[in-house]
Design an enzyme around this catalytic site. Structure first.
Site, PDB file in Angstrom:
ATOM      1  N   CYS A 194      65.872 -29.136  47.692  1.00 12.51           N
ATOM      2  CA  CYS A 194      67.359 -29.686  47.958  1.00 12.51           C
ATOM      3  C   CYS A 194      68.126 -29.082  48.540  1.00 12.51           C
ATOM      4  O   CYS A 194      67.955 -27.841  48.883  1.00 12.51           O
ATOM      5  CB  CYS A 194      67.897 -29.640  46.249  1.00 12.51           C
ATOM      6  SG  CYS A 194      66.844 -30.610  45.184  1.00 12.51           S
ATOM      7  N   ASN A 196      69.155 -31.487  52.189  1.00 10.31           N
ATOM      8  CA  ASN A 196      67.789 -31.639  51.466  1.00 10.31           C
ATOM      9  C   ASN A 196      66.699 -31.859  52.601  1.00 10.31           C
ATOM     10  O   ASN A 196      66.972 -32.771  53.642  1.00 10.31           O
ATOM     11  CB  ASN A 196      67.968 -32.935  50.598  1.00 10.31           C
ATOM     12  CG  ASN A 196      68.679 -34.172  50.947  1.00 10.31           C
ATOM     13  OD1 ASN A 196      69.178 -34.135  51.810  1.00 10.31           O
ATOM     14  ND2 ASN A 196      68.172 -35.164  50.150  1.00 10.31           N
ATOM     15  N   GLU A 256      63.103 -33.602  52.629  1.00 14.41           N
ATOM     16  CA  GLU A 256      62.063 -34.261  51.903  1.00 14.41           C
ATOM     17  C   GLU A 256      60.605 -34.103  52.683  1.00 14.41           C
ATOM     18  O   GLU A 256      60.319 -33.432  53.457  1.00 14.41           O
ATOM     19  CB  GLU A 256      62.001 -35.941  51.848  1.00 14.41           C
ATOM     20  CG  GLU A 256      63.417 -35.933  51.036  1.00 14.41           C
ATOM     21  CD  GLU A 256      63.776 -37.665  50.657  1.00 14.41           C
ATOM     22  OE1 GLU A 256      64.660 -37.834  50.074  1.00 14.41           O
ATOM     23  OE2 GLU A 256      63.212 -38.135  51.578  1.00 14.41           O
ATOM     24  N   CYS A 261      67.509 -26.802  40.788  1.00 10.18           N
ATOM     25  CA  CYS A 261      68.928 -26.055  41.271  1.00 10.18           C
ATOM     26  C   CYS A 261      69.810 -25.531  40.257  1.00 10.18           C
ATOM     27  O   CYS A 261      70.410 -24.349  40.731  1.00 10.18           O
ATOM     28  CB  CYS A 261      69.687 -27.195  42.095  1.00 10.18           C
ATOM     29  SG  CYS A 261      68.768 -27.644  43.819  1.00 10.18           S
ATOM     30  N   GLU A 269      71.109 -27.648  47.926  1.00 12.76           N
ATOM     31  CA  GLU A 269      71.757 -26.461  47.217  1.00 12.76           C
ATOM     32  C   GLU A 269      70.812 -25.215  47.416  1.00 12.76           C
ATOM     33  O   GLU A 269      71.122 -24.165  47.788  1.00 12.76           O
ATOM     34  CB  GLU A 269      71.854 -26.617  45.729  1.00 12.76           C
ATOM     35  CG  GLU A 269      72.688 -27.759  45.421  1.00 12.76           C
ATOM     36  CD  GLU A 269      72.079 -29.116  45.151  1.00 12.76           C
ATOM     37  OE1 GLU A 269      71.170 -29.411  46.161  1.00 12.76           O
ATOM     38  OE2 GLU A 269      72.329 -29.862  44.099  1.00 12.76           O
TER      39      GLU A 269
HETATM   40 ZN    ZN Z   1      68.150 -29.766  43.286  1.00 12.10          ZN
END
Ligand code: ZN
Length: 134
Positions: A56, A45, A47, A90, A58
Site C-alpha cells: 500500500c 500503492n 500491485e 497499514c 502508506e
Molecule cells: Zn494498507
C-alpha cells in the site's frame, strides 16, 4: 519544526499517487508522510500479479522513511478515490511507530474527508509496549 501544512501534505500525497502501479485494481492511492524532523516521504500503492506481494501507499512511504533513518512521524496524508481509509495491515504498521500520528484522508480532488489518528484507526492495538508487559 516543519512548516508544512495539511494542504501541502495532501498535495504531496496526490503527487506520490501518480506513480501508483495499479494494473489490476485501478485503485490509485498516494501517501505523504511527515517525519517529526519535517521531512516528507511520498508513497504509492504497488500491485503485483501474485496479489499478496502488493504494498500500500502508506507502507511504501513509511518504509522509505524508516530505511532512511526516520522513526518518528507526526502526520500522514492518504489520498484515494472516495478517501478510503487505511487497510488493517497499514493501521498496524502505523501503530508500531506512531500511534499518535495524525492521519488525513482525502479524495483524489484533494478534499479532506477525515482527520483522525493511527490509534483511533486501531483501537486497543497491539504494539511494542505489549511485548514489554510483564
Ligand atoms: Zn494498507
Amino acid at each position: 519544526m516543519s512548516q508544512i501544512n495539511d494542504r501541502q501534505l495532501v498535495r504531496a500525497a496526490l503527487e506520490g499517487g501518480k506513480n501508483a502501479y495499479i494494473p489490476y485494481s485501478n485503485y490509485r492511492v498516494g501517501a505523504a508522510l511527515l517525519s517529526a524532523s519535517g521531512e516528507v516521504f511520498s508513497g504509492c500503492n504497488v500491485e503485483n500479479a501474485g496479489y499478496s506481494p502488493t504494498i500500500c501507499a502508506e507502507r511504501t512511504a513509511m518504509v522509505k522513511a524508516i530505511s532512511e533513518g526516520h522513526q518518528q512521524f507526526s502526520c500522514i496524508a492518504v489520498v484515494s478515490r472516495g478517501a478510503g481509509s487505511p487497510c488493517g495491515v497499514c493501521r498496524q504498521f502505523m501503530f508500531e511507530f506512531a500511534p499518535d500520528m495524525r492521519v488525513i484522508l482525502a479524495d483524489l480532488d484533494g478534499q479532506v474527508r477525515m482527520v483522525t489518528t493511527a490509534a483511533e484507526l486501531l483501537p486497543h492495538g497491539f504494539g511494542p509496549a505489549n511485548l514489554d508487559a510483564g
